[in-house]
Motif scaffolding. Structure first.
Motif, short mmCIF file in Angstrom:
data_model
loop_
_atom_site.label_atom_id
_atom_site.label_comp_id
_atom_site.label_asym_id
_atom_site.label_seq_id
_atom_site.Cartn_x
_atom_site.Cartn_y
_atom_site.Cartn_z
N VAL A 1 32.32 69.30 49.10
CA VAL A 1 32.60 70.29 47.74
C VAL A 1 33.47 71.56 48.20
O VAL A 1 34.33 72.07 47.59
N VAL A 2 32.84 72.09 49.28
CA VAL A 2 33.66 73.27 49.88
C VAL A 2 35.04 73.13 49.97
O VAL A 2 35.76 73.78 49.65
N ARG A 3 35.07 71.76 50.85
CA ARG A 3 36.70 71.55 51.01
C ARG A 3 37.32 71.48 49.61
O ARG A 3 38.72 71.97 49.75
N LEU A 4 36.99 70.81 48.60
CA LEU A 4 37.44 70.63 47.34
C LEU A 4 38.09 72.20 46.86
O LEU A 4 39.16 72.26 46.45
N ALA A 5 36.94 72.94 46.96
CA ALA A 5 37.26 74.36 46.25
C ALA A 5 38.23 74.87 47.06
O ALA A 5 39.26 75.56 46.53
N ARG A 6 38.24 74.94 48.41
CA ARG A 6 39.25 75.52 49.49
C ARG A 6 40.75 74.95 49.00
O ARG A 6 41.70 75.65 49.11
N GLU A 7 40.79 73.57 48.72
CA GLU A 7 41.93 72.82 48.72
C GLU A 7 42.69 73.32 47.26
O GLU A 7 43.59 73.54 47.19
N VAL A 8 41.85 73.33 46.25
CA VAL A 8 42.33 73.71 45.02
C VAL A 8 42.84 75.10 45.02
O VAL A 8 43.82 75.57 44.50
N ALA A 9 42.22 76.15 45.80
CA ALA A 9 42.65 77.41 45.96
C ALA A 9 43.87 77.55 46.88
O ALA A 9 44.94 78.20 46.32
N ALA B 1 45.97 75.29 46.87
CA ALA B 1 47.34 74.68 46.14
C ALA B 1 47.66 75.78 45.02
O ALA B 1 48.37 75.36 44.10
N GLY B 2 47.07 76.86 44.94
CA GLY B 2 47.50 77.98 44.25
C GLY B 2 46.61 78.17 42.79
O GLY B 2 46.96 78.71 41.94
N GLY B 3 45.55 77.27 42.82
CA GLY B 3 44.57 77.24 41.72
C GLY B 3 43.47 78.20 41.84
O GLY B 3 43.31 79.01 43.07
N GLY B 4 42.96 78.52 40.76
CA GLY B 4 41.74 79.55 41.03
C GLY B 4 40.37 78.80 41.00
O GLY B 4 40.39 77.75 40.00
N VAL B 5 39.56 79.32 41.56
CA VAL B 5 38.13 78.42 41.48
C VAL B 5 36.88 79.44 41.38
O VAL B 5 37.02 80.78 41.89
N ALA B 6 36.28 79.16 40.38
CA ALA B 6 34.83 79.89 40.33
C ALA B 6 33.59 79.24 40.47
O ALA B 6 33.86 77.67 40.10
N ALA B 7 32.85 79.36 41.34
CA ALA B 7 31.59 78.27 41.78
C ALA B 7 30.32 79.23 41.61
O ALA B 7 30.21 80.15 41.90
N VAL B 8 29.41 78.44 40.98
CA VAL B 8 27.86 78.95 41.15
C VAL B 8 27.22 78.12 42.53
O VAL B 8 27.32 76.94 42.37
#
Lengths: 283, 325, 348
Positions: free
Chosen positions: A176-184, A186-193
């Motif tokens: 999940v952490v890797r997913l968040a980092r990859e999206v970021a 690639a230029g996306g913004g991520v917010a996670a609880v």
């Protein structure tokens, strides 16, 4: 207006108490912003406000400068995806069908489902039924679903993660952490609880710490995960160590825990419920 | 023992042992004129007192009135529609298929006379085993049956001479009806429609009272292939080609004749082409009491107007009986 | 669309075509299938039959054809409505009756049968034959509207509240229906009993036309709701996340089902089990994807109801078996068999 996903001055009340009381968050593209805080601080509520699920009583939510209310659900879905904690599917849908549900109406499948499944190593699972899968496998399917949704959407979108690692083993937490980092990346913004401060420190570019529905601290992991913040937030004494990639938090040492003979009830080691306490102490 | 006295006994059943003892004493002291009658269920019923009768079933009430015993009836059921005074003057124990035993016993009857088919079965069982004599009058679908009903009731009521003269008169009426029937050279077919609202039209098949009254009126039952009252397939109704549709007055679910004939089951039939819907009073046509010959004649007259069938001789128990048309 | 979905739709369509042919060719009056075809062809080309052919033409064109079309609409609507309800309630056991439409329609129908005679006299002649269907339709729709109002707060419809309120309203309507049955005469009771088991008797073109718009509305809605129902399988919040207007979808689904089932119940009474068995069977055969499931349910539902009606009017001919008796006596054992077989597969 700036290209950020922003909530400001958010007030949400339910059942006579304020779940959020002036909370705010800014999610920037290319960054992972993690919301932390004790139980009942309003973390998930804030994420739901960002997602558009809850309309706040007061405050403004904007996505790339446009008020959230101006988006139809379909338009919103092309700009942000949400990964929940766990998803139960009511009917025997296959893995590929569940992933395809993420695709917007009219978006061709054109290999999107297959690519998304490949990214979570589930290519061979495409025709399996979703429900009998393990918790970790299901969460990977859901990750594939939000990836497919983001890919089919407009530009690099935003990804919201609501306690996505709860009940996952270590390997899946890292996924999940890797997913968040990859999206970021690639230029996306991520917010996670996230509940786990160490996982949060590892994943986040920025941390927002909530307490009693308000922001108690915000900044880089090093700034927020500091001894005094942790003590105020969780009412637990903890030691913070600097490690090469950031910070690492050790909760109170084992000697400080009540020993077996102690007749102190276990609940005594829990902090008072923040919401029960008088609110003016938190300001 | 007079009716009033036993009535008190009947009510006293609820008042405990002393009352029961009193009842026994009174019964033992009663007249020795107790008769035994065999009823429709083959049970011997011992009848001592006919002073307070509960009549359940329209035909039972009609026969009691025709025998001149109206003043001995203390209560009737809701199907006792003729004579109209019955339901107006007497207490009502409810619908014949939904009798409450306690309601009947509370009236303190000395005899309960019920048409076969009264219910519910448990209530009938309770009534049958109560100390009050309970007489079940058999089904009747023809002349012999009606006459047998009259004779049984007359015997039970200890009015045999009156019963014989009524039975003879009714038998005469049936004979006169048979003579009228003999004038019918080409019988017509008709169907008796019980209801036509909601689902397929429910019609009277063989073995039903409707089939019997059609036979008595010299009419062929178009739907005799059915047994009892059943919904009929629309197409089968068309194939049977009924020349008339007979409904109970205010029957067929309150549909007007036009609406009835527009139903797919009837739309293509000769009856619809001729617009021939005959309404008849349900209690009159299907009661199978002393008025049955008149009812059958009225039905025949309506279906065979060209024969100008004369009315049967006037009877005091069949006055103002509507029918036909 | 996957190959199994295409094959499934093709099978359903074939079954429906066979059922339509059977419904047109089989009946108490025996007409050779070739004659039936000839009559239809003749009518389509505007010809008028005469003599003996006239009666056969009347049977085929005025009795069997409207009955077949009505059965097709009722079966297709009921099964599609069942699939929609199961999607909205996220439960394979959901039945269109859950939104109160059946219990409300039944209450209105029995009230019409028992108390409606004075009202019938007030109606203009051309709607008189429609008194009962109209009452049933309005009763069903009214009950659903009431339930929806109870379950909706701040523009959000709670499916759980809808379910529980539905049980309560259903019980209330059942009690009122019981009261009506209590004060009804034998004849009225018989009317209601046969109505409540369903029948396609009384099928006229006027009835077909009166229920057609509601069925078309339901089918149109099914076409729109496929993706929404798929997404709802993940949960309401998740459906919103992937771009579904959840509240609008629920509102549309409930309104469409109420109107479609209300119209079906109005013209054919309560026909049980089609709405439950057909979608369930199809989910096993072609999967739960609603974009295929909804049209397939409509096709198979129509086929099943027509087959049941052929049985209803031939098995006891000239008497007609209640339609619901046929569908339930075939549907219920089949459903049990499915359950047992699945249990064997699960615990085997």
């Amino acid at each position: 207006m700036s290209a950020v996903y922003q909530a400001q001055g958010i007030v949400v009340a339910a059942g006579g108490r304020r779940l959020l009381d002036g909370a705010e968050i800014t999610v920037r593209r290319g960054e992972v912003t993690v919301i932390v805080g004790p139980n009942g601080a309003g973390k998930s509520t804030l994420l739901k406000v960002l997602a558009g699920e809850i309309a706040p009583a007061r405050g403004a939510v904007t996505l790339d400068g446009v008020p959230l209310a101006a988006f139809s659900p379909a338009a919103l879905a092309r700009r942000r995806a949400v990964l929940p904690q766990s998803v139960h599917v009511a009917f025997p849908f296959t893995v590929a069908e569940v992933v395809a549900i993420g695709l917007p109406a009219g978006a061709g499948r054109s290999g999107r489902v297959e690519r998304a499944l490949a990214r979570v190593d589930l290519t061979d699972f495409a025709t399996r039924t979703y429900e009998p899968l393990s918790g970790g496998e299901r969460q990977r399917v859901q990750i594939a679903r939000v990836l497919a949704q983001l890919e089919a959407g407009e530009g690099a979108g935003y990804l919201l993660l609501d306690e996505p690692t709860a009940s996952l083993d270590l390997a899946h937490q890292m996924l999940v952490v890797r997913l968040a980092r990859e999206v970021a990346a690639a230029g996306g913004g991520v917010a996670a609880v996230l509940h786990d401060l160490n996982l949060a420190a590892m994943a986040a570019d920025r941390l927002v710490a909530l307490k009693d529905g308000r922001v108690a601290a915000a900044g880089t992991p090093e700034e927020v995960i500091a001894d005094h913040h942790v003590a105020t937030l969780y009412e637990v004494s903890a030691r913070v160590r600097s490690v090469p990639d950031g910070v690492f938090l050790l909760p109170q040492s084992i000697e400080a825990l009540p020993n077996r003979e102690s007749d102190v009830p276990l609940s005594a080691s829990l902090p008072d419920r923040p919401n029960v306490r008088q609110r003016d102490t938190g300001a | 023992m007079d009716g009033k006295g036993t009535g008190r006994v009947g009510r006293a059943r609820h008042r405990g042992r002393r009352a029961v003892l009193l009842a026994c004493a009174l019964l033992l002291a009663g007249p020795a004129a107790a008769r035994t009658v065999t009823d429709a269920r083959g049970r011997t019923v011992e009848i001592a007192d006919t002073g307070r009768v509960v009549a359940i079933g329209g035909a039972v009430t009609e026969i009691l009135y025709a025998l001149g015993l109206a003043d001995r009836i203390i209560a009737v059921d809701t199907t006792s529609l003729y004579p109209a005074s019955a339901l107006k003057d007497k207490p009502n124990v409810g619908y014949m298929r939904a009798i409450s035993p306690e309601g009947v016993l509370a009236l303190g009857p000395t005899l309960v006379v019920a048409a076969e088919g009264s219910g519910p079965p448990d209530a009938i069982k309770v009534l049958g085993s109560a100390s009050v004599p309970f007489l079940v009058i058999p089904e009747a679908h023809d002349a012999e049956g009606v006459v047998a009903r009259i004779r049984l009731i007359a015997e039970a009521m200890d009015v045999r001479p009156a019963g014989e003269s009524l039975a003879a008169a009714v038998a005469d009426d049936f004979a006169a009806l048979a003579a009228l029937r003999a004038r019918i050279t080409t019988p017509r077919t008709a169907t008796f429609v019980l209801s036509a609202q909601g689902a397929a039209p429910v019609v009277g098949g063989s073995g039903s009272g409707a089939d019997a009254i059609l036979q008595l009126a010299g009419i062929r039952n178009a739907m005799s292939a059915l047994k009892g009252y059943k919904p009929a397939v629309d197409e089968a109704m068309l194939a049977a080609e009924p020349e008339a549709i007979i409904v109970m007055r205010n029957g067929a679910g309150g549909l007007s004749d036009e609406a009835l004939l527009a139903l797919p089951a009837f739309a293509g039939t000769p009856a619809a082409r001729a617009g021939r819907v005959i309404g008849i009073d349900g209690a009159y046509a299907l009661g199978f009491g002393p008025r049955t010959p008149q009812a059958a004649r009225d039905l025949a007259a309506a279906l065979y107007p060209e024969l100008a069938l004369p009315a049967l001789p006037p009877r005091p128990w069949a006055q103002g009986a509507g029918g036909g048309g | 669309m996957t190959r199994s979905a295409t094959a499934g739709l093709a099978v359903c369509l074939t079954l429906l075509a066979l059922a339509v042919l059977a419904s047109l060719a089989i009946g108490p009056i025996s007409i050779p299938p070739a004659r039936v075809w000839e009559i239809l062809w003749h009518a389509a080309s505007g010809g008028m039959a005469q003599g003996r052919a006239l009666r056969e033409a009347v049977v085929v064109l005025d009795i069997r054809l409207p009955r077949t079309v009505l059965g097709l609409l009722v079966g297709a609507g009921t099964a599609a409505a069942g699939a929609v309800m199961q999607g909205v309630f996220r439960n394979p056991l959901a039945d269109p009756g859950l939104v109160g439409v059946s219990s409300g329609a039944a209450l209105a129908a029995v009230m019409w049968i028992v108390l409606g005679a004075p009202l019938a006299a007030l109606l203009p002649t051309f709607v008189e034959g429609f008194g009962l269907p109209l009452a049933a339709f309005l009763g069903g729709l009214g009950t659903t509207a009431l339930l929806h109002a109870i379950a909706t707060r701040d523009g959000r419809t709670s499916i759980a509240t809808l379910l529980f309120a539905g049980l309560a309203i259903g019980a209330l309507a059942g009690a009122a229906t019981g009261l009506m049955v209590f004060i009804s005469s034998d004849q009225q009771l018989r009317d209601f009993t046969f109505w409540s088991f369903g029948s396609l008797s009384g099928a006229t073109w006027a009835r077909v036309l009166s229920c057609l718009p509601f069925m078309l509305g339901l089918f149109l809605l099914c076409g729109m709701l496929g993706r929404a129902l798929d997404a709802l399988a993940l949960g309401e919040a998740e459906a919103f996340h992937v771009g579904i207007d959840v509240e609008r979808s629920k509102r549309f689904a409930i309104a469409g089902v109420a109107a479609g089932v209300g119209a079906a119940v109005a013209v054919a009474g309560v026909v049980g089990f089609v709405g439950l068995v057909v979608p369930h069977l199809l989910r096993l055969a072609i999967g739960p994807g609603n974009r295929v499931l909804l049209p397939a349910s409509a096709l198979l539902g129509g086929a099943l109801l027509l087959a049941a009606d052929v049985a209803a009017r031939t098995l006891a001919s000239p008497a007609e078996l209640p339609l619901g008796v046929v569908t339930a006596s075939v549907g219920a054992p089949f459903f049990l068999w499915l359950l047992l077989r699945r249990r064997a597969a699960l615990f085997g």
